[in-house]
Motif scaffolding. Structure first.
Motif, PDB file in Angstrom:
ATOM      1  N   ILE A   2       0.836  -1.191   0.000  1.00  0.00           N
ATOM      2  CA  ILE A   2       0.000   0.000   0.000  1.00  0.00           C
ATOM      3  C   ILE A   2       0.877   1.250   0.000  1.00  0.00           C
ATOM      4  CG2 ILE A   2      -0.183   0.118   2.514  1.00  0.00           C
ATOM      5  CD1 ILE A   2      -3.174   0.890   2.090  1.00  0.00           C
ATOM      6  N   GLN A   3       0.436   2.284  -0.687  1.00  0.00           N
ATOM      7  CA  GLN A   3       1.156   3.552  -0.731  1.00  0.00           C
ATOM      8  C   GLN A   3       0.220   4.652  -0.254  1.00  0.00           C
ATOM      9  OE1 GLN A   3       2.722   3.996  -4.723  1.00  0.00           O
ATOM     10  NE2 GLN A   3       4.426   2.622  -4.292  1.00  0.00           N
ATOM     11  N   LEU A   4       0.801   5.616   0.476  1.00  0.00           N
ATOM     12  CA  LEU A   4       0.017   6.690   1.075  1.00  0.00           C
ATOM     13  C   LEU A   4       0.554   8.049   0.626  1.00  0.00           C
ATOM     14  CD1 LEU A   4      -0.148   5.306   4.733  1.00  0.00           C
ATOM     15  CD2 LEU A   4      -1.791   4.949   2.882  1.00  0.00           C
ATOM     16  N   VAL A   5      -0.344   8.966   0.352  1.00  0.00           N
ATOM     17  CA  VAL A   5       0.046  10.323  -0.047  1.00  0.00           C
ATOM     18  C   VAL A   5      -0.789  11.320   0.746  1.00  0.00           C
ATOM     19  CG1 VAL A   5       0.182  11.999  -1.915  1.00  0.00           C
ATOM     20  CG2 VAL A   5       0.694   9.582  -2.361  1.00  0.00           C
ATOM     21  N   GLU A   6      -0.097  12.182   1.506  1.00  0.00           N
ATOM     22  CA  GLU A   6      -0.779  13.219   2.269  1.00  0.00           C
ATOM     23  C   GLU A   6      -0.910  14.495   1.445  1.00  0.00           C
ATOM     24  OE1 GLU A   6       2.042  11.156   5.294  1.00  0.00           O
ATOM     25  OE2 GLU A   6       2.106  11.884   3.239  1.00  0.00           O
ATOM     26  N   SER A   7      -1.909  15.287   1.784  1.00  0.00           N
ATOM     27  CA  SER A   7      -2.085  16.601   1.170  1.00  0.00           C
ATOM     28  C   SER A   7      -2.883  17.477   2.135  1.00  0.00           C
ATOM     29  CB  SER A   7      -2.817  16.491  -0.169  1.00  0.00           C
ATOM     30  OG  SER A   7      -4.097  15.919   0.006  1.00  0.00           O
ATOM     31  N   GLY A   8      -2.920  18.771   1.830  1.00  0.00           N
ATOM     32  CA  GLY A   8      -3.755  19.680   2.609  1.00  0.00           C
ATOM     33  C   GLY A   8      -3.016  20.574   3.579  1.00  0.00           C
ATOM     34  N   GLY A  27      -3.620  -0.735  -2.589  1.00  0.00           N
ATOM     35  CA  GLY A  27      -4.041  -1.494  -1.428  1.00  0.00           C
ATOM     36  C   GLY A  27      -5.331  -0.947  -0.873  1.00  0.00           C
ATOM     37  N   THR A  28      -5.945  -1.700   0.030  1.00  0.00           N
ATOM     38  CA  THR A  28      -7.199  -1.293   0.649  1.00  0.00           C
ATOM     39  C   THR A  28      -6.915  -0.759   2.039  1.00  0.00           C
ATOM     40  OG1 THR A  28      -8.344  -3.017  -0.611  1.00  0.00           O
ATOM     41  CG2 THR A  28      -9.497  -2.058   1.273  1.00  0.00           C
ATOM     42  N   PHE A  29      -7.105   0.546   2.206  1.00  0.00           N
ATOM     43  CA  PHE A  29      -6.736   1.208   3.459  1.00  0.00           C
ATOM     44  C   PHE A  29      -7.595   0.712   4.623  1.00  0.00           C
ATOM     45  CE2 PHE A  29      -4.275   3.729   5.871  1.00  0.00           C
ATOM     46  CZ  PHE A  29      -4.256   5.103   5.722  1.00  0.00           C
ATOM     47  N   SER A  30      -8.807   0.262   4.325  1.00  0.00           N
ATOM     48  CA  SER A  30      -9.707  -0.173   5.388  1.00  0.00           C
ATOM     49  C   SER A  30      -9.270  -1.464   6.068  1.00  0.00           C
ATOM     50  CB  SER A  30     -11.128  -0.350   4.843  1.00  0.00           C
ATOM     51  OG  SER A  30     -11.154  -1.349   3.845  1.00  0.00           O
ATOM     52  N   THR A  31      -8.270  -2.134   5.529  1.00  0.00           N
ATOM     53  CA  THR A  31      -7.723  -3.316   6.190  1.00  0.00           C
ATOM     54  C   THR A  31      -6.702  -2.944   7.262  1.00  0.00           C
ATOM     55  OG1 THR A  31      -5.999  -3.601   4.523  1.00  0.00           O
ATOM     56  CG2 THR A  31      -8.085  -4.746   4.143  1.00  0.00           C
ATOM     57  N   TYR A  32      -6.466  -1.640   7.423  1.00  0.00           N
ATOM     58  CA  TYR A  32      -5.527  -1.144   8.421  1.00  0.00           C
ATOM     59  C   TYR A  32      -6.191  -0.153   9.369  1.00  0.00           C
ATOM     60  CZ  TYR A  32      -1.960  -2.782   5.149  1.00  0.00           C
ATOM     61  OH  TYR A  32      -1.189  -3.538   4.305  1.00  0.00           O
ATOM     62  N   THR A  33      -5.743  -0.175  10.611  1.00  0.00           N
ATOM     63  CA  THR A  33      -5.934   1.004  11.439  1.00  0.00           C
ATOM     64  C   THR A  33      -5.121   2.123  10.790  1.00  0.00           C
ATOM     65  OG1 THR A  33      -6.210  -0.304  13.435  1.00  0.00           O
ATOM     66  CG2 THR A  33      -5.477   1.972  13.721  1.00  0.00           C
ATOM     67  N   ALA A  34      -5.589   3.353  10.890  1.00  0.00           N
ATOM     68  CA  ALA A  34      -4.866   4.476  10.292  1.00  0.00           C
ATOM     69  C   ALA A  34      -4.436   5.448  11.382  1.00  0.00           C
ATOM     70  CB  ALA A  34      -5.741   5.183   9.272  1.00  0.00           C
ATOM     71  N   THR A  69      -9.742  16.198  14.674  1.00  0.00           N
ATOM     72  CA  THR A  69     -10.675  15.095  14.452  1.00  0.00           C
ATOM     73  C   THR A  69     -10.176  14.224  13.314  1.00  0.00           C
ATOM     74  OG1 THR A  69     -12.538  16.475  15.168  1.00  0.00           O
ATOM     75  CG2 THR A  69     -13.054  14.460  13.947  1.00  0.00           C
ATOM     76  N   ILE A  70     -10.024  12.939  13.602  1.00  0.00           N
ATOM     77  CA  ILE A  70      -9.636  11.981  12.574  1.00  0.00           C
ATOM     78  C   ILE A  70     -10.896  11.293  12.059  1.00  0.00           C
ATOM     79  CG2 ILE A  70      -9.184  10.126  14.231  1.00  0.00           C
ATOM     80  CD1 ILE A  70      -6.878   9.204  12.428  1.00  0.00           C
ATOM     81  N   SER A  71     -10.922  11.064  10.761  1.00  0.00           N
ATOM     82  CA  SER A  71     -12.064  10.372  10.148  1.00  0.00           C
ATOM     83  C   SER A  71     -11.563   9.619   8.921  1.00  0.00           C
ATOM     84  CB  SER A  71     -13.162  11.363   9.762  1.00  0.00           C
ATOM     85  OG  SER A  71     -12.686  12.294   8.798  1.00  0.00           O
ATOM     86  N   ARG A  72     -12.421   8.758   8.385  1.00  0.00           N
ATOM     87  CA  ARG A  72     -12.027   8.032   7.179  1.00  0.00           C
ATOM     88  C   ARG A  72     -13.247   7.791   6.305  1.00  0.00           C
ATOM     89  NH1 ARG A  72      -9.038   2.898   9.285  1.00  0.00           N
ATOM     90  NH2 ARG A  72      -8.466   2.776   7.076  1.00  0.00           N
ATOM     91  N   ASP A  73     -12.973   7.716   5.011  1.00  0.00           N
ATOM     92  CA  ASP A  73     -13.982   7.356   4.020  1.00  0.00           C
ATOM     93  C   ASP A  73     -13.426   6.137   3.294  1.00  0.00           C
ATOM     94  OD1 ASP A  73     -15.677   7.068   1.864  1.00  0.00           O
ATOM     95  OD2 ASP A  73     -15.896   9.212   1.538  1.00  0.00           O
ATOM     96  N   ASN A  74     -13.861   4.963   3.717  1.00  0.00           N
ATOM     97  CA  ASN A  74     -13.297   3.736   3.154  1.00  0.00           C
ATOM     98  C   ASN A  74     -13.675   3.552   1.688  1.00  0.00           C
ATOM     99  OD1 ASN A  74     -11.901   3.039   5.457  1.00  0.00           O
ATOM    100  ND2 ASN A  74     -13.591   1.818   6.296  1.00  0.00           N
ATOM    101  N   ALA A  75     -14.775   4.135   1.269  1.00  0.00           N
ATOM    102  CA  ALA A  75     -15.144   4.064  -0.145  1.00  0.00           C
ATOM    103  C   ALA A  75     -14.151   4.838  -1.014  1.00  0.00           C
ATOM    104  CB  ALA A  75     -16.549   4.613  -0.347  1.00  0.00           C
ATOM    105  N   LYS A  76     -13.552   5.869  -0.422  1.00  0.00           N
ATOM    106  CA  LYS A  76     -12.560   6.682  -1.139  1.00  0.00           C
ATOM    107  C   LYS A  76     -11.130   6.281  -0.793  1.00  0.00           C
ATOM    108  CE  LYS A  76     -15.519  10.731  -1.701  1.00  0.00           C
ATOM    109  NZ  LYS A  76     -15.679  12.189  -1.463  1.00  0.00           N
ATOM    110  N   ASN A  77     -10.996   5.277   0.084  1.00  0.00           N
ATOM    111  CA  ASN A  77      -9.652   4.815   0.464  1.00  0.00           C
ATOM    112  C   ASN A  77      -8.809   5.957   1.051  1.00  0.00           C
ATOM    113  OD1 ASN A  77      -8.544   2.243   0.555  1.00  0.00           O
ATOM    114  ND2 ASN A  77      -7.305   2.518  -1.296  1.00  0.00           N
ATOM    115  N   THR A  78      -9.451   6.800   1.839  1.00  0.00           N
ATOM    116  CA  THR A  78      -8.824   8.034   2.322  1.00  0.00           C
ATOM    117  C   THR A  78      -9.128   8.247   3.799  1.00  0.00           C
ATOM    118  OG1 THR A  78      -9.007   9.040   0.123  1.00  0.00           O
ATOM    119  CG2 THR A  78      -8.660  10.532   1.973  1.00  0.00           C
ATOM    120  N   VAL A  79      -8.131   8.756   4.499  1.00  0.00           N
ATOM    121  CA  VAL A  79      -8.266   9.138   5.901  1.00  0.00           C
ATOM    122  C   VAL A  79      -8.015  10.641   5.998  1.00  0.00           C
ATOM    123  CG1 VAL A  79      -7.270   8.874   8.218  1.00  0.00           C
ATOM    124  CG2 VAL A  79      -7.602   6.876   6.751  1.00  0.00           C
TER     125      VAL A  79
END
Length: 127
Positions: A2-8, A27-34, A69-79
């Motif tokens: 899995i590869q991760l890219v931050e922005s913002g 990769g599927t981010f929802s298979t991990y704690t973030a 506040t941390i949140s995630r959208d598993n449909a978008k594979n994004t935290v």
């Protein structure tokens, strides 16, 4: 792998806000704690927040509790990490990480090797 890219990240005045994103690929981010971490100049990387695989449970460092506040959208594979009421001491490079631990181990602070890290995004808070 899995590869991760931050922005913002960016420059904001004290009291302001930012929203960081961490997008996963290969990769599927929802298979991990973030997790989110940050590292200020001359300091060690520190834990900021974590979110469970389902997104239903979160955990914060005392220094950011009530402001971030941390949140995630598993449909978008994004935290996400919403940063409110920013202070100059929040200035740091912010990193997201794919955490293989069970949630119970996250809360107990069990050490782990993270499966992936992003490259980081700079947050600068001016006074």
């Amino acid at each position: 792998q899995i590869q991760l890219v931050e922005s913002g990240g960016g420059l904001v005045q004290a009291g302001g806000y930012l929203r960081l994103s961490c997008a996963a690929s290969r990769g599927t981010f929802s298979t991990y704690t973030a997790d989110w971490f940050r590292q200020a100049p001359g300091k060690e990387r520190e834990f900021v927040a974590a979110i469970s695989r389902s997104g239903t449970v979160t955990y914060y460092a005392d220094s950011v509790k009530g402001r971030f506040t941390i949140s995630r959208d598993n449909a978008k594979n994004t935290v996400y990490l919403q940063l409110n009421s920013l202070k100059p001491e929040d200035t740091a490079v912010y990193y997201c990480a794919a955490d293989p631990r069970l949630w119970s181990d996250v809360v107990r602070g069990v050490r782990t090797t993270y499966n992936a890290w992003g490259q980081g995004t700079q947050v600068t808070v001016s006074s």
